[in-house]
Enzyme design. Structure first.
Site, PDB file in Angstrom:
ATOM      1  N   HIS A  50       3.209   9.727  -0.532  1.00  0.00           N
ATOM      2  CA  HIS A  50       2.695   8.603   0.084  1.00  0.00           C
ATOM      3  C   HIS A  50       3.845   7.599  -0.038  1.00  0.00           C
ATOM      4  CE1 HIS A  50      -0.032   4.822   0.496  1.00  0.00           C
ATOM      5  NE2 HIS A  50       0.142   5.301   1.844  1.00  0.00           N
ATOM      6  N   HIS A  85      -7.227   7.658   7.375  1.00  0.00           N
ATOM      7  CA  HIS A  85      -7.442   6.595   6.287  1.00  0.00           C
ATOM      8  C   HIS A  85      -8.613   6.748   5.778  1.00  0.00           C
ATOM      9  CE1 HIS A  85      -4.884   2.761   6.569  1.00  0.00           C
ATOM     10  NE2 HIS A  85      -4.058   3.834   6.548  1.00  0.00           N
TER      11      HIS A  85
HETATM   12 MG   LIG Z   1      -2.659   7.877   4.419  1.00  0.00          MG
END
Ligand SMILES: [Mg+2]
Length: 392
Positions: free
Chosen positions: A301, A201
Site C-alpha cells: 500500500h 476499503h
Molecule cells: Mg486499500
C-alpha cells in the site's frame, strides 16, 4: 558514528499531511530520510517520534535491526499500535537510507541486488464516495470508463478504483449492479490488456464481500482489495475461497504477527503491507519472506508521499514476490518540487528502473516543504441513509 537528532517535517498535500522523518548523524552531510504519514493522526505520529528519539540518540544508526528491536520492545509497550508503528516505520526507513549512503549503494543492493529490470506502477482512479451511490445525483458508472481511459493515456498499464459502493451489512441487488456497471465501463474502455483492481476499503460485511467478488469475477480483476474488515480474517478467507479472483489485504496491519494468520488460513493471494505503517522496511522484508514461503504476492500500500514511494521501489527491486507499486501522481501539482533528487518514472510505460543513487535515492527539498505547513485533514464523517455510522 552516532545519531544526534531526529526531526520531523510536515507537508500538507491536499488529502493528507506528509510526515517526513530526518535522522541526523555526527558525520557532516550524512542524514537519512524516512516517511511516517498517517492521515488524521499527524500530531500523534510527530509526538510518537519525539517519544522514541531518546532511545536512539547517541546510538549507531547502522545497527538497524538492533535499533528496530529497541523501538519495538523497549519502554514496555510493544510498537504494534498504528501510531507508534508508523513512527517506527518512518525512523526505520531513514536508518536504511543512512546505511545505503554509508556504503555508497542503493538499499536494494544491501538486500542482494535487483531481482527485476523495472517495477511497474499503478494509479488510483478514486470513486466510491457515499454520495456517488446514495446521493440525489449518483455518479454515472460511465465516469469510471472516462477515468480509466485517462489513466491509460497517462501511460499506466494498471489502475485501481473504488467501484464498489459503501453498503450496510446486508443490501439487495442495487449496489451489486452498480459495481458491475462501473467495472464493465472500465473494462469496455481499456480492453483486456490493462489490469484493473477494485478496492472495497474494507466496507462490506463478509457476506456482501462474497456477493461483490462473485459478481465481479467475470471481469478478470488483477486483484480485489479489502473485501471486508481486516479484523475478520475468516471473512476475508471466505471471500478468497468463493472466487478465483486474487484477494488482497493488509494495508492496516502493523506487524509481521498480524500477517501470519492471513497466510496460515490462505486468506488472500496478495499481501499489502504499508511500509510506513507495518514497521518499516525491516518488518516489510520479514513479511515479504513469509509471503514468499506461501507463494503469495506482495503489492505494498503506498498512497503517501515521495519518500514512501522511494522505499517501496527499493523493496520492489530486491523482492521476488513484489508485483506492482501503488503510486500517486496527481494529488498536488508541486509533488515533484518537494524532492531535489529522486526516482525517475518512464512516462510511456509508468515503470521505474533501479539506479545507483545510494540509500533510498531521494533527497527532500526542505525549503519547498516549508511552503506547505500542516493543515487538518478534511473531516470524514460517513453515515448510511438511515443515519447509522458507515466506514470511509
Ligand atoms: Mg486499500
Amino acid at each position: 558514528m552516532r545519531i544526534t537528532a531526529i526531526e520531523t517535517l510536515v507537508c500538507h498535500a491536499r488529502m493528507r499531511n506528509w510526515v517526513f522523518v530526518k535522522v541526523l548523524t555526527d558525520q557532516p552531510g550524512l542524514w537519512g530520510w524516512g516517511e511516517a504519514t498517517l492521515e488524521w493522526h499527524t500530531k500523534s505520529v510527530v509526538g510518537a517520534i519525539e517519544d522514541l528519539t531518546p532511545l536512539l540518540v547517541s546510538e549507531d544508526p547502522t545497527r538497524v535491526e538492533h535499533l528496530w528491536q529497541m523501538m519495538y520492545r523497549q519502554h514496555f509497550w510493544h510498537g504494534n499500535g498504528i501510531v507508534r508503528a508508523t513512527a517506527i516505520s518512518g525512523i526505520d526507513l531513514a536508518l536504511w537510507d543512512i546505511v545505503g549512503k554509508v556504503h555508497g549503494v542503493p538499499c536494494h543492493r544491501l538486500w542482494g541486488g535487483p531481482v527485476r529490470d523495472h517495477v511497474r506502477l499503478y494509479c488510483h482512479l478514486g470513486g466510491g464516495k457515499m454520495e456517488d451511490f446514495y446521493g440525489t445525483d449518483p455518479q454515472d458508472a460511465a465516469h469510471f470508463g472516462e477515468l480509466a481511459q485517462q489513466a491509460v493515456a497517462d501511460g499506466f498499464t494498471a489502475f485501481k478504483s473504488m467501484a464498489v459502493p459503501p453498503t450496510m451489512p446486508i443490501e439487495g441487488l442495487r449496489p451489486i449492479r452498480y459495481a458491475e456497471a462501473c467495472v464493465q465501463a472500465m473494462r469496455d474502455a481499456v480492453g483486456e490488456g490493462i489490469d484493473i483492481m477494485v478496492d472495497c476499503h474494507a466496507r462490506p460485511s463478509p457476506r456482501m464481500g462474497v456477493r461483490f467478488a462473485t459478481a465481479l469475477e467475470p471481469y478478470g480483476l488483477y486483484f480485489f482489495e479489502e473485501p471486508c474488515w481486516p479484523e475478520s480474517i475468516e471473512g476475508i478467507a471466505e471471500v478468497q475461497r468463493s472466487v478465483s479472483t486474487p484477494i488482497a489485504t493488509g494495508e492496516r496491519l502493523t506487524s509481521q504477527q498480524a500477517f501470519t494468520p492471513l497466510l496460515e488460513k490462505r486468506a488472500c493471494s496478495v499481501l499489502q503491507p504499508d511500509i510506513t505503517h507495518c514497521g518499516g522496511l525491516s518488518e516489510a522484508r520479514r513479511i515479504a519472506a513469509m509471503a514468499e514461503a506461501y507463494r503469495v504476492a506482495l503489492a505494498p500500500h503506498n498512497p503517501q508521499g515521495p519518500v514512501s514511494t522511494a522505499a517501496s521501489l527499493q523493496l520492489g527491486f530486491a523482492t521476488p514476490s513484489y508485483i506492482i507499486c501503488e503510486s500517486v501522481h496527481a494529488d498536488v501539482p508541486w509533488r515533484c518540487d518537494v524532492v531535489d533528487e529522486g526516482f525517475k518514472v518512464e512516462p510511456e510505460s509508468r515503470t521505474v528502473k533501479p539506479d545507483d543513487r545510494p540509500g533510498l535515492g531521494i533527497e527532500v527539498n526542505e525549503d519547498e516543504v516549508k511552503k506547505h505547513p500542516f493543515e487538518p485533514e478534511l473531516l470524514q464523517r460517513v453515515f448510511y441513509p438511515d443515519g447509522s455510522v458507515g466506514d470511509w
